[in-house]
Design an enzyme around this catalytic site. Structure first.
Site, PDB file in Angstrom:
ATOM      1  N   HIS A  60       0.837  -0.998  -0.014  1.00 54.76           N
ATOM      2  CA  HIS A  60       0.056   0.053   0.019  1.00 54.76           C
ATOM      3  C   HIS A  60       0.792   1.392  -0.085  1.00 54.76           C
ATOM      4  CE1 HIS A  60      -3.710   2.544   0.329  1.00 54.76           C
ATOM      5  NE2 HIS A  60      -3.051   3.233   1.069  1.00 54.76           N
ATOM      6  N   ARG A 106     -10.699 -10.965 -11.640  1.00 56.56           N
ATOM      7  CA  ARG A 106      -9.364 -10.347 -11.792  1.00 56.56           C
ATOM      8  C   ARG A 106      -8.366 -11.110 -12.258  1.00 56.56           C
ATOM      9  NH1 ARG A 106      -6.157  -7.292  -6.704  1.00 56.56           N
ATOM     10  NH2 ARG A 106      -4.610  -6.352  -7.812  1.00 56.56           N
ATOM     11  N   ARG A 107      -7.376 -10.945 -13.362  1.00 53.71           N
ATOM     12  CA  ARG A 107      -6.252 -11.749 -13.571  1.00 53.71           C
ATOM     13  C   ARG A 107      -6.715 -12.714 -14.832  1.00 53.71           C
ATOM     14  NH1 ARG A 107      -5.188 -11.553  -8.038  1.00 53.71           N
ATOM     15  NH2 ARG A 107      -3.597  -9.841  -7.510  1.00 53.71           N
ATOM     16  N   HIS A 156      -9.169   0.180 -10.839  1.00 52.72           N
ATOM     17  CA  HIS A 156      -8.838   1.182  -9.970  1.00 52.72           C
ATOM     18  C   HIS A 156      -7.382   1.616 -10.226  1.00 52.72           C
ATOM     19  CE1 HIS A 156      -8.520   3.410  -6.219  1.00 52.72           C
ATOM     20  NE2 HIS A 156      -7.312   2.611  -5.868  1.00 52.72           N
ATOM     21  N   PHE A 157      -6.609   0.435 -10.275  1.00 49.89           N
ATOM     22  CA  PHE A 157      -5.128   0.610 -10.324  1.00 49.89           C
ATOM     23  C   PHE A 157      -4.699   1.729 -11.616  1.00 49.89           C
ATOM     24  CE2 PHE A 157      -3.914  -3.096  -7.049  1.00 49.89           C
ATOM     25  CZ  PHE A 157      -4.020  -2.030  -6.294  1.00 49.89           C
ATOM     26  N   HIS A 158      -5.369   1.222 -12.517  1.00 50.01           N
ATOM     27  CA  HIS A 158      -5.162   1.937 -14.045  1.00 50.01           C
ATOM     28  C   HIS A 158      -5.615   3.521 -13.717  1.00 50.01           C
ATOM     29  CE1 HIS A 158      -4.428  -2.081 -15.390  1.00 50.01           C
ATOM     30  NE2 HIS A 158      -3.596  -1.539 -16.520  1.00 50.01           N
ATOM     31  N   TYR A 199       1.770   4.945  -2.644  1.00 50.79           N
ATOM     32  CA  TYR A 199       2.010   6.299  -2.048  1.00 50.79           C
ATOM     33  C   TYR A 199       3.404   6.761  -2.560  1.00 50.79           C
ATOM     34  CZ  TYR A 199      -2.242   6.920   0.155  1.00 50.79           C
ATOM     35  OH  TYR A 199      -3.809   6.920   0.316  1.00 50.79           O
TER      36      TYR A 199
END
Length: 563
Positions: free
Chosen positions: A233, A449-450, A384-386, A237
């Site tokens: 996580h 996912r994946r 979300h990550f993209h 950041y």
């Protein structure tokens, strides 16, 4: 005379040191690896979307999870880390200077990271470590994959110690003065990175390498995942804070304004340091073996990052409005017209800022106890990550590239390249929105996912998902076109653009801003509070994991023959 003295003092405060020619070669080396990684990782991403849509079959025995691992490792770990460390080195030299000894250690950092990258990437390309960038156990890769990752981390630690030494040397020469804001921000980010990466370093060195070498017969899966997300996580950041640095200290200069508040910027970074590390359990809400109380505590700590995020949004839009009104804007939103929309150095990061609004909202959903159960392990998370990393962060990094590379190569960003950069930003945004939106919607409908198409292509649900898969393929294709455009622009700026001077745009603080309190430079206090929060959030649950591991899953690595 007094005005000239004041200007000199102000310039020294923001660290107006020139970047030496010897340093420029080092920093450009980081950029070469960055954009080489972008091309390779982007190609793997395109192939991924085409395979998931069922439109192509990979040739020569190449596996879907092989290209998925290359895509994740090369873009999420290699590209971002090389760009961030190279960019942060430039901020440090401009703010506090760099000695020859520090520069040599910077080169050591680069070569250790590069060697580690080559080792890990080669193993993945050979199909011997198709374990994704999260490398979850019980998936097992070749030992050299983990050794390569360890070298990348070690190289980044060398860079961190160089940055801290730069600040220490500057402080000795400027006793009683506050650390320049860019150097303060870099120091915070590297403190966070070092503390966080200790978790993945322990997992790799103590668990994965002995296990993959055959010295251990099994591995504590839950502990390995806990150590990864202790790191995973704050990794987000680590990507995001250099974008914040750009927004706080670069963008105001580009638009002709000043930093809204030096103290507010520092406080937002300190709060992000506090609340970025002790929150990894919100990635493990569905996993057994972790008491719900500790999951709830870490969810609450996760939500605290909303505060510095809103502080940053307030600061940026205050800067935009103040600058616009100084340029004659009137009315509630007249200042928007005064922003340099035709300057790609501003436009690309601004689009990234706007993208952070839905990205942050999705993050709140992911970190929530009940809502997380709806989207957990679906392609929503990938979307979300993209949206956050590939849209918000990478667009900001592209915006930095448009002035940083010409500055380092002694060339100019021509009007033609600026226009092409605007086109690239729009194409990238279009592709990312199409792909990310379809991923979010498919995730809400239960899309996994994946997984590749062949794993569920014959199911009834596959017919419902096929439209979203095709949209992702379209978005991925548009994104790859944007990548090719970016590579072309990078090569032009690095080697073929006209020779000339390109400024390094570091902003100054508003002259009437309140003075920054001296206690912001109390590094022992900030690190102490961070460590205390980590111990509070992790010590008891990790001790519980070690004491109550299920049969066959001992604390770290169980020697063969001693089970």
């Amino acid at each position: 005379m007094g005005l000239a003295k004041a200007e000199t003092t102000e310039k020294q405060e923001i660290g107006a040191y020139p970047i030496a020619d010897k340093s420029k070669k080092l920093y450009m080396s980081f950029m070469y690896v960055t954009f080489g990684s972008l091309l390779i990782g982007g190609l793997m991403g395109l192939l991924q979307t085409l395979v998931r849509s069922g439109k192509i079959t990979l040739p020569w025995g190449i596996g879907y999870y092989q290209i998925l691992t290359v895509h994740g490792v090369i873009l999420a770990l290699v590209m971002t880390t090389f760009f961030i460390i190279g960019f942060q080195f430039t901020l440090m030299e401009k703010s506090v200077g760099m000695s020859d000894k520090q520069r040599k250690l910077g080169w050591l950092s680069f070569w250790v990271m590069l060697i580690g990258t080559i080792i890990a990437a080669t193993i993945v390309l050979l199909g011997k470590a198709s374990v994704l960038y999260t490398f979850y156990a019980p998936l097992k890769g070749h030992p050299l994959f983990y050794i390569g990752l360890a070298l990348v981390i070690i190289g980044s630690w060398i860079a961190a110690f160089v940055n801290w030494h730069q600040v220490a040397v500057w402080k000795k020469k400027h006793p009683g003065e506050k650390t320049p804001l860019p150097a303060f921000m870099v120091t915070i980010n590297m403190i966070m990175w070092f503390i966080a990466s200790l978790g993945v370093a322990v997992a790799v060195l103590v668990q994965f390498i002995p296990w993959s070498l055959g010295y251990a017969s099994t591995i504590n899966v839950l502990l390995s995942r806990t150590l990864f997300w202790y790191f995973g996580h704050p990794l987000v950041y680590f990507w995001l804070l250099p974008a914040y640095m750009t927004w706080y200290v670069i963008i105001p200069k580009i638009i002709g304004g000043k930093i809204f508040s030096d103290a507010l910027a520092r406080m937002s970074f300190v709060l992000l340091l506090f609340f970025s590390i002790p929150v990894g359990f919100h990635h493990q809400l569905t996993e057994p073996g972790i008491h719900p109380t500790w999951k709830f505590i870490q969810v609450a700590l996760t939500m605290m990052v909303v505060i510095p995020t809103l502080m940053t949004a307030f600061s940026m839009f205050a800067t935009f409005e103040i600058t616009g009104r100084k340029k004659g804007a009137t009315g509630m939103f007249g200042w928007l017209k005064k922003l340099p929309w035709k300057d790609v150095r501003f436009l690309a990061p601004f689009i990234g800022m706007v993208g952070f609004i839905p990205g942050g909202a999705g993050g709140i959903i992911n970190a929530s106890h009940q809502l997380n159960t709806v989207v957990h392990n679906t392609i929503w998370v990938t979307g979300h990550f993209h949206l956050t990393v590939a849209f918000v962060v990478i667009l900001t990094f592209f915006g930095v590239t448009y002035w940083l590379v010409p500055h380092l190569t002694g060339r100019k960003l021509t009007p033609q390249l600026n226009k092409l950069g605007i086109i690239q930003s729009i194409v990238w945004s279009t592709g990312m929105l199409i792909m990310s939106t379809s991923m979010h919607i498919q995730g809400l409908k239960g899309g996994p996912r994946r997984s590749e198409f062949s794993e569920y292509g014959g199911t009834a649900q596959a017919q419902e998902w096929i439209g979203y898969q095709l949209a992702q393929a379209v978005g991925g294709t548009i994104l790859f076109i944007a990548i090719l455009l970016m590579i072309y622009i990078f090569v032009k700026m690095a080697f073929f653009a006209p020779k000339g001077e390109t400024a390094y745009p570091l902003a100054q603080e508003e002259p009437d801003a309140d003075p920054t309190p001296a206690w912001f430079d109390n590094w022992k206090m900030w690190v102490g509070i961070t460590v205390a929060l980590i111990l509070f959030a992790y010590s008891i649950p990790v001790f519980d994991l070690l004491q109550n591991s299920p049969p066959g899953s001992p604390p770290f690595a169980w020697p063969i023959g001693n089970q």
